[in-house]
Design a protein around this motif. Structure first.
Motif, PDB file in Angstrom:
ATOM      1  N   GLN A 107     -16.874   5.580  27.990  1.00  0.00           N
ATOM      2  CA  GLN A 107     -17.570   4.308  27.825  1.00  0.00           C
ATOM      3  C   GLN A 107     -19.033   4.596  27.490  1.00  0.00           C
ATOM      4  OE1 GLN A 107     -16.202   1.275  27.989  1.00  0.00           O
ATOM      5  NE2 GLN A 107     -14.165   1.988  28.495  1.00  0.00           N
ATOM      6  N   THR A 108     -19.291   4.867  26.231  1.00  0.00           N
ATOM      7  CA  THR A 108     -20.636   5.273  25.838  1.00  0.00           C
ATOM      8  C   THR A 108     -21.658   4.170  26.094  1.00  0.00           C
ATOM      9  OG1 THR A 108     -19.608   6.613  24.117  1.00  0.00           O
ATOM     10  CG2 THR A 108     -21.962   6.186  23.907  1.00  0.00           C
ATOM     11  N   GLY A 109     -21.308   2.947  25.736  1.00  0.00           N
ATOM     12  CA  GLY A 109     -22.250   1.843  25.898  1.00  0.00           C
ATOM     13  C   GLY A 109     -22.622   1.635  27.352  1.00  0.00           C
ATOM     14  N   ARG A 110     -21.635   1.624  28.209  1.00  0.00           N
ATOM     15  CA  ARG A 110     -21.915   1.404  29.632  1.00  0.00           C
ATOM     16  C   ARG A 110     -22.683   2.576  30.224  1.00  0.00           C
ATOM     17  NH1 ARG A 110     -19.046  -3.045  30.850  1.00  0.00           N
ATOM     18  NH2 ARG A 110     -17.361  -3.484  29.391  1.00  0.00           N
ATOM     19  N   ALA A 111     -22.395   3.785  29.753  1.00  0.00           N
ATOM     20  CA  ALA A 111     -23.129   4.953  30.253  1.00  0.00           C
ATOM     21  C   ALA A 111     -24.602   4.853  29.875  1.00  0.00           C
ATOM     22  CB  ALA A 111     -22.512   6.231  29.683  1.00  0.00           C
ATOM     23  N   ILE A 112     -24.855   4.501  28.641  1.00  0.00           N
ATOM     24  CA  ILE A 112     -26.248   4.408  28.202  1.00  0.00           C
ATOM     25  C   ILE A 112     -26.964   3.291  28.947  1.00  0.00           C
ATOM     26  CG2 ILE A 112     -27.628   3.684  26.208  1.00  0.00           C
ATOM     27  CD1 ILE A 112     -25.933   5.498  24.494  1.00  0.00           C
ATOM     28  N   LEU A 113     -26.273   2.190  29.166  1.00  0.00           N
ATOM     29  CA  LEU A 113     -26.886   1.090  29.918  1.00  0.00           C
ATOM     30  C   LEU A 113     -27.241   1.546  31.339  1.00  0.00           C
ATOM     31  CD1 LEU A 113     -27.655  -1.900  30.154  1.00  0.00           C
ATOM     32  CD2 LEU A 113     -25.320  -2.344  30.881  1.00  0.00           C
ATOM     33  N   ALA A 114     -26.342   2.266  31.975  1.00  0.00           N
ATOM     34  CA  ALA A 114     -26.600   2.724  33.345  1.00  0.00           C
ATOM     35  C   ALA A 114     -27.781   3.686  33.375  1.00  0.00           C
ATOM     36  CB  ALA A 114     -25.352   3.391  33.908  1.00  0.00           C
ATOM     37  N   TRP A 115     -27.839   4.590  32.429  1.00  0.00           N
ATOM     38  CA  TRP A 115     -28.966   5.533  32.418  1.00  0.00           C
ATOM     39  C   TRP A 115     -30.283   4.819  32.088  1.00  0.00           C
ATOM     40  CZ3 TRP A 115     -25.335   9.016  29.171  1.00  0.00           C
ATOM     41  CH2 TRP A 115     -24.541   9.777  30.025  1.00  0.00           C
ATOM     42  N   GLU A 116     -30.217   3.834  31.208  1.00  0.00           N
ATOM     43  CA  GLU A 116     -31.443   3.077  30.910  1.00  0.00           C
ATOM     44  C   GLU A 116     -31.907   2.331  32.165  1.00  0.00           C
ATOM     45  OE1 GLU A 116     -33.523   2.762  28.526  1.00  0.00           O
ATOM     46  OE2 GLU A 116     -32.582   3.785  26.833  1.00  0.00           O
ATOM     47  N   ARG A 117     -30.954   1.818  32.917  1.00  0.00           N
ATOM     48  CA  ARG A 117     -31.327   1.128  34.154  1.00  0.00           C
ATOM     49  C   ARG A 117     -31.905   2.106  35.166  1.00  0.00           C
ATOM     50  NH1 ARG A 117     -26.283  -3.148  34.832  1.00  0.00           N
ATOM     51  NH2 ARG A 117     -27.158  -4.741  33.474  1.00  0.00           N
TER      52      ARG A 117
END
Lengths: 262, 635
Positions: A88-98
């Motif tokens: 889940q690339t999108g969710r991973a990037i969102l989590a790291w951005e958060r």
């Protein structure tokens, strides 16, 4: 067997009984609180254990729950790792951005973002200069810096007169510094405000629609993890602006850095 | 007719007839053409003949294959066995004479509610029918009925190449005491040495096909292991027949061994499938013990095994050593060999490394060439042998080419390498050690000089390579919400407090300055407060009947109430100062009388030699209250 009369003040209970009842309630409340704290800690540890055993779906679920209960940079970093391992690339990037939103000094999250973007051929969000300034410190730090500097300046300007203390040079100097710091922090606040509207596409090949309707023409398709800025909301769709185009996406397909109340 | 003698055609005295001349001419032309053709034929024969066209071998191979027979599609469906006991498994098998890609299998089979079907294997095989081949695609489902009865899967329609094909109904009779002996369906057994694996850990899987009653053993074709996240190394497969003791009975069993490697972490469900093909063995087979191989044409039956659950864990990121290329197992390194121990700068030398061990040896990847400013190490090249040979021989050989870039080097660079040991669950260092060499000066090629300089830069950039980080050990300081403080309601409201404090201080200061400019306001306020206190004390004295206190307190109250009007110190005032403050009528009335008498009594009490007469002093209270009320109203 004798029955004691019920007094209206105590409801018929003796002081000793009331004391014991209070003690039991206090112990129960403490146990509940301890259990909740333990459960919170268990969620994180459960996620770590699931991740290490390769059950990334369960790890993401545990880290996600923990992040909802107590958002923390480390939890969000682990959530991003689990989502990445799930593909889940999108969710991973969102989590790291958060994670970086909460703690801009989290180098692991920064490294993972760079790694993911390099691997998935994604671009980083284009930040304005004041947004870049806002990433220098945690959001709460900017807020407290602004508050303290403002009130320090105001206090040092007004209080000596009110308290009939002689105005010293250092009063003026500190007040000027406080005002300067406050003014300098204003762009950071603006950056925080605009960055809070920054989102990331969660699903791959998300269609960018011309109008907020299901039958709308597709402008283009967005990759998972691609940054997009929230502009407007309308009937389950969000008008976003990306580096390529502007259009509408379904609300569930965009994850904001700061979740919307809508 | 006149005849000329001599050669025909020759002009002579006798002239040949015209027709004869024409015949001669034609004959001459024909003879010339014949001679020309004969000459050309001689020339053509003399040249070498072109070879006959050779057919492409692949085309020949293709053309030599039996023809694929695609006739009208028919479907068959049956339970194997058709009669079972309660709780016994039966296989519901549907077979088409069509290719698998042509069939659009429905999502669910309309099975009875009390006969749940569990999807099993599906496969396609080409069956020989005389000189042709016929495709057979089979779908297996496991069925198990817990109670006796007759269970029928009704006929249903399946689209094959877009055309509906009816799958006939099939029935399963479940009986507690079947009239005929019931044999369980032929099933495979999938054996794995371990079900708790790591990603990349190769294990030998065994697919067992127990022999039928009577010792009949059937071979398996297209034996494979199905499941997501798993690769099966067909090149490392072996087959044999041996007697296996199962449930105390020696059963000749066909065993198919292969190497499987999980490539995804998580819980994986895998099962084995294959076609029982009778005596059609492919490849070498070893037979140990008695076994009966059936003769005749084989009946291709798709059989499968029960699923096996695998727990596959990812390789830990902690403790990973440099040079890890996915080697999982147990490996050892033989002493590396260098083709030459004395070199010149720029002269390549070959380093041979042999790795032995067990694990995924067939797919072992050589460690990457290290970057060194003194050596150019080219990526390793393996031996050009098939993976199954490498797996069988038990070792892998890598060849590195090293080029010294600096003079005076005493040893080759070590090549980091490691493997993950699943038994110990740790990474084990297997670094290829340095070997002693002597590097002498030589002529370095011009293109190697910038390479040597770039090495140092490359060594630095190598450290900046990106990779996914490990997990955070602790959550870290938690926030209440992702919403920034600036956007929360309480944060702006919090600033109302200091603002109110400062505003209050400002207003207080302004009032204070006003009062400083108008002190009478303060005096009057103080006088009002003091008067209130004195009046209360006065009333107490009246209630007690204490005339002395009444006089003293009354005087004090009058002075306090009158002082702001002058302004003056209350103690400095006398009765004559109080009376002018009263209106004319009150001054002559009871109030004025009370003031005068109270002051007189107080003076007498303080300065007189004898005590004054208190007889009617307390009766002055109403007048005194009236005077105090008048004075208070003026404050």
């Amino acid at each position: 067997m004798s029955v004691q009369p019920r007094s209206p003040e105590t409801g018929g209970t003796s002081p000793r009984l009331r004391w014991w009842r209070g003690m039991v309630l206090a112990v129960l409340a403490g146990a509940v609180l301890a259990a909740e704290a333990q459960a919170d800690g268990n969620l994180f540890q459960e996620g770590v254990a699931a991740y290490r055993s390769g059950d990334y779906a369960r790890a993401a679920d545990a880290f996600g729950k923990e992040a909802v209960l107590r958002p923390a940079s480390g939890t969000l970093l682990n959530l991003g790792n689990a989502e990445w391992q799930r593909g889940q690339t999108g969710r991973a990037i969102l989590a790291w951005e958060r994670a970086r939103w909460l703690d801009p000094f989290n180098n692991q999250a920064r490294n993972n973002l760079a790694f993911a973007r390099k691997t998935a051929q994604l671009e980083s969000p284009r930040l304005t200069w004041f947004e870049v300034v806002s990433t220098w410190l945690p959001n709460s730090a900017w807020a407290w810096i602004a508050a303290l500097s403002l009130w320090t300046a105001v206090g040092l300007v007004t209080l000596p007169g009110i308290l009939r203390a002689p105005k010293a040079a250092w009063h003026q100097a500190v007040a000027a510094c406080g005002l300067a710091v406050f003014l300098l922090s204003l762009p950071a606040h603006l950056g925080i405000h605009t960055r809070s509207k920054l989102g990331f596409i969660l699903e791959k090949d998300t269609p960018l629609r011309l109008t907020p309707t299901q039958e709308a023409q597709y402008v283009t398709r967005l990759a998972a993890g691609e940054p997009a800025r929230w502009v407007r909301y309308s009937r389950g769709y969000v008008l976003v602006r990306t580096s390529r185009a502007a259009g509408w996406v379904e609300q569930g397909q965009l994850g904001l850095t700061v979740p919307s109340d809508r | 007719m006149v005849m000329r003698s001599g050669v025909p055609g020759r002009r002579s005295g006798v002239r040949a007839p015209r027709r004869l001349r024409l015949i001669y001419r034609k004959f001459g032309q024909v003879a010339a053409w014949v001679a020309l053709c004969a000459g050309l034929a001689q020339i053509t024969v003399a040249q070498p003949t072109s070879p006959p066209p050779v057919r492409d071998p692949l085309m020949s191979l293709m053309m030599s294959q039996p023809r694929l027979e695609l006739g009208p599609v028919r479907a068959t469906a049956a339970f194997d066995p058709p009669v079972a006991r309660p709780g016994m498994e039966s296989v519901y098998r549907v077979t088409f004479n069509a290719l698998e890609d042509m069939i659009k299998w429905p999502g669910e089979v309309p099975a009875p509610a009390d006969l749940p079907l569990r999807a099993g294997a599906k496969g396609q095989i080409l069956q020989m029918t005389g000189t042709n081949m016929q495709p057979r695609t089979t779908y297996n489902f496991r069925a198990r009925a817990e109670s006796p009865g007759r269970f029928t899967v009704p006929e249903f329609t399946v689209l094959v190449s877009g055309q509906p094909v009816v799958v006939p109904a099939a029935s399963l009779e479940v009986m507690r005491d079947p009239p005929i002996p019931v044999t369980p369906p032929q099933m495979l057994i999938l054996e794995l040495p371990a079900t708790n694996l790591f990603v990349g850990q190769s294990v030998t899987a065994r697919i067992l096909s127990p022999g039928l009653p009577g010792g009949v053993v059937q071979a398996l074709a297209q034996a494979q292991i199905n499941g997501q996240g798993l690769i099966m190394d067909q090149s490392a497969s072996r087959q044999r027949i041996e007697t296996v003791i199962r449930n105390g009975t020696a059963i000749p069993t066909y065993i198919f061994e292969t190497l499987v490697t999980p490539i995804a972490a998580g819980k994986l469900s895998v099962f084995a499938q294959g076609y029982s093909v009778g005596n059609r063995f492919t490849g070498t087979i070893i037979i140990q013990g008695p076994a009966v191989i059936p003769g005749g044409l084989p009946q291709y039956t798709l059989v499968d095994s029960d699923p096996v659950e695998l727990v596959v864990r990812p390789l830990p990121s902690e403790g990973k050593l440099p040079g890890f290329t996915g080697a999982v197992g147990s490996f050892t390194l033989e002493p590396p060999q260098l083709s030459s121990g004395r070199l010149q700068v720029g002269e390549p030398v070959r380093l041979t490394v042999r790795v032995r061990g067990s694990g995924n040896l067939a797919r072992l990847v050589a460690p990457p060439a290290p970057r060194s400013s003194e050596w150019q190490v080219l990526a390793a090249s393996g031996e050009n042998i098939p993976p199954q040979v490498r797996q069988a021989q038990g070792f892998a050989v890598f060849h590195y080419t090293l080029v010294p870039l600096a003079e005076g080097e005493r040893s080759t660079p070590p090549i980091p390498f490691c493997y993950f040991d699943p038994e110990r669950e740790t990474y084990v260092d297997l670094t290829i050690p340095s070997l002693p060499v002597v590097v002498e000066s030589g002529r370095m090629a011009a293109d190697r000089r910038p390479l040597a300089q770039a090495r140092k830069l490359a060594a630095r950039t190598e450290q900046d390579e990106l990779a996914l980080s490990g997990l955070s050990a602790a959550p870290g300081p938690a926030a209440r919400s992702l919403k920034p403080l600036q956007q929360r309601v309480w944060f702006p409201l919090m600033h109302v407090g200091p603002g109110m404090v400062l505003l209050g201080l400002f207003l207080w200061d302004r009032r204070r300055r006003y009062l400083e400019q108008h002190p009478a306001i303060v005096w009057r306020r103080r006088a009002r407060r003091a008067l209130q206190r004195q009046r209360r004390a006065l009333r107490r004295a009246v209630r007690r009947g204490d005339a002395g206190q009444f006089a003293v307190i009354g005087v004090s109250a009058l002075k306090v109430a009158s002082a702001p009007h002058y302004p003056a110190e209350p103690r400095a005032l006398v009765g004559a100062d109080i009376l002018p403050l009263l209106p004319e009528a009150d001054r002559a009335g009871a109030a004025g009388e009370a003031v005068r008498r109270v002051f007189a009594a107080a003076d007498a009490l303080e300065f007189g030699p004898t005590a004054p007469a208190w007889d009617s002093l307390l009766s002055l209270h109403p007048g005194l209250e009236r005077a105090l009320a008048i004075l208070e109203a003026k404050l």
